[in-house]
Motif scaffolding. Sequence first.
Motif, mmCIF file in Angstrom:
data_model
loop_
_atom_site.group_PDB
_atom_site.id
_atom_site.type_symbol
_atom_site.label_atom_id
_atom_site.label_comp_id
_atom_site.label_asym_id
_atom_site.label_seq_id
_atom_site.Cartn_x
_atom_site.Cartn_y
_atom_site.Cartn_z
ATOM 1 N N TYR A 24 0.826 -1.206 0.000
ATOM 2 C CA TYR A 24 0.000 0.000 0.000
ATOM 3 C C TYR A 24 0.863 1.260 0.000
ATOM 4 O O TYR A 24 0.588 2.218 -0.736
ATOM 5 C CB TYR A 24 -0.922 0.000 1.216
ATOM 6 N N VAL A 25 1.899 1.269 0.820
ATOM 7 C CA VAL A 25 2.783 2.435 0.884
ATOM 8 C C VAL A 25 3.463 2.671 -0.460
ATOM 9 O O VAL A 25 3.564 3.807 -0.944
ATOM 10 C CB VAL A 25 3.821 2.256 2.001
ATOM 11 N N LEU A 26 3.908 1.612 -1.105
ATOM 12 C CA LEU A 26 4.595 1.763 -2.389
ATOM 13 C C LEU A 26 3.658 2.273 -3.481
ATOM 14 O O LEU A 26 4.025 3.136 -4.280
ATOM 15 C CB LEU A 26 5.218 0.432 -2.812
ATOM 16 N N VAL A 31 3.792 5.675 -5.955
ATOM 17 C CA VAL A 31 3.309 5.807 -7.330
ATOM 18 C C VAL A 31 2.144 6.786 -7.425
ATOM 19 O O VAL A 31 1.926 7.402 -8.466
ATOM 20 C CB VAL A 31 2.920 4.427 -7.892
ATOM 21 N N GLY A 32 1.378 6.940 -6.337
ATOM 22 C CA GLY A 32 0.231 7.852 -6.364
ATOM 23 C C GLY A 32 -1.072 7.214 -6.765
ATOM 24 O O GLY A 32 -1.997 7.908 -7.199
ATOM 25 N N VAL A 33 -1.191 5.900 -6.630
ATOM 26 C CA VAL A 33 -2.452 5.230 -6.951
ATOM 27 C C VAL A 33 -3.480 5.579 -5.870
ATOM 28 O O VAL A 33 -3.194 5.437 -4.675
ATOM 29 C CB VAL A 33 -2.252 3.706 -7.021
ATOM 30 N N PRO A 34 -4.676 6.018 -6.238
ATOM 31 C CA PRO A 34 -5.679 6.443 -5.239
ATOM 32 C C PRO A 34 -6.362 5.260 -4.555
ATOM 33 O O PRO A 34 -7.576 5.042 -4.688
ATOM 34 C CB PRO A 34 -6.669 7.262 -6.067
ATOM 35 N N SER A 60 -3.901 2.629 5.127
ATOM 36 C CA SER A 60 -3.116 3.199 6.228
ATOM 37 C C SER A 60 -2.853 4.669 5.891
ATOM 38 O O SER A 60 -1.862 4.997 5.247
ATOM 39 C CB SER A 60 -1.802 2.445 6.421
ATOM 40 N N GLU A 61 -3.772 5.533 6.330
ATOM 41 C CA GLU A 61 -3.701 6.939 5.964
ATOM 42 C C GLU A 61 -3.230 7.851 7.088
ATOM 43 O O GLU A 61 -2.944 9.007 6.867
ATOM 44 C CB GLU A 61 -5.084 7.424 5.497
ATOM 45 N N SER A 62 -3.181 7.351 8.326
ATOM 46 C CA SER A 62 -2.889 8.222 9.459
ATOM 47 C C SER A 62 -1.421 8.618 9.479
ATOM 48 O O SER A 62 -0.555 7.942 8.915
ATOM 49 C CB SER A 62 -3.251 7.518 10.765
ATOM 50 N N GLN A 63 -1.146 9.730 10.169
ATOM 51 C CA GLN A 63 0.231 10.184 10.335
ATOM 52 C C GLN A 63 0.981 9.192 11.228
ATOM 53 O O GLN A 63 0.439 8.657 12.184
ATOM 54 C CB GLN A 63 0.249 11.582 10.969
ATOM 55 N N GLY A 64 2.250 8.994 10.899
ATOM 56 C CA GLY A 64 3.020 8.020 11.669
ATOM 57 C C GLY A 64 2.526 6.606 11.445
ATOM 58 O O GLY A 64 2.528 5.778 12.368
ATOM 59 N N GLY A 65 2.084 6.328 10.219
ATOM 60 C CA GLY A 65 1.500 5.028 9.918
ATOM 61 C C GLY A 65 2.455 3.867 10.140
ATOM 62 O O GLY A 65 2.035 2.795 10.565
ATOM 63 N N ALA A 66 3.729 4.076 9.864
ATOM 64 C CA ALA A 66 4.702 3.000 10.033
ATOM 65 C C ALA A 66 4.846 2.621 11.507
ATOM 66 O O ALA A 66 4.903 1.432 11.853
ATOM 67 C CB ALA A 66 6.050 3.419 9.447
ATOM 68 N N LEU A 67 4.900 3.625 12.378
ATOM 69 C CA LEU A 67 5.022 3.345 13.808
ATOM 70 C C LEU A 67 3.760 2.677 14.341
ATOM 71 O O LEU A 67 3.833 1.723 15.129
ATOM 72 C CB LEU A 67 5.301 4.638 14.573
#
Length: 238
Positions: A24-26, A31-34, A60-67
């Motif tokens: 999803y992140v990639l 790439v910018g896929v919506p 996963s749209e929230s800030q600090g999604g990786a953490l």
Amino acid sequence: MSLPPLLPGTRNVLVVSLAVFVLYVLLAGGVGVPLSSWLAISPTPSIGWSWQWATHWMVSESQGGALRKLIELAIVYVMGSQYEAMVGPRRLYGLVVVGIVGAALGTFATIWMTPLTAWGDAAMTSALLCALAVRSAGREVRVPFLGDTSPWLFVVVFAGVAVLDAIYAHFVPLVGSYVGACLLAYLYERFATFGLASSTRGSVPKAPSSPVRARARPRFEVIEGGRSDDDDKPKYLN
């Protein structure tokens, strides 16, 4: 304090969750896929609701999604291994599905109150904590660095965090998805416990049948022998 062993079902859930997050992140960030508009639950009723109930957990749209994802996976590892040790991997997979569906229902029921943006919630941790609390039946579970702790404590703490997040963001689905996942997980466990109790209550244990032993046969055949003389007694050969 030693960590619990990583069981196969929990490992599969972790691998799939991590792979989906990275993909999803990639695609969305690189790439910018919506993907959010396709997969997350729309803020207003639309045709997307027909599949977004099953795909919202991928977002996963929230800030600090990786953490946040790292914390989520850590909870799944610690709690999921203990839950799987009690019920097995199949029931763990079922609980993951129950959490996703419950979070979707909770979002559908509350997103109209504050229709700010599309929303998706993995909900695995919420469902897992509640199911483990019901399954443990008052017993404490082993938590690294905390020792033996009641899982209900985590259910209450995470509920408080969800309420604070919802107040801060003015977004009710933060609470709705948590409540929906916990409620469905609670019913999932209570139904399983009730069904198990009913099946064992109605069955009458049968007394073990004692096998009838066959009469032992002699290993050797007795052959009567000897001579017919009166002074000679009969002899028996084995």
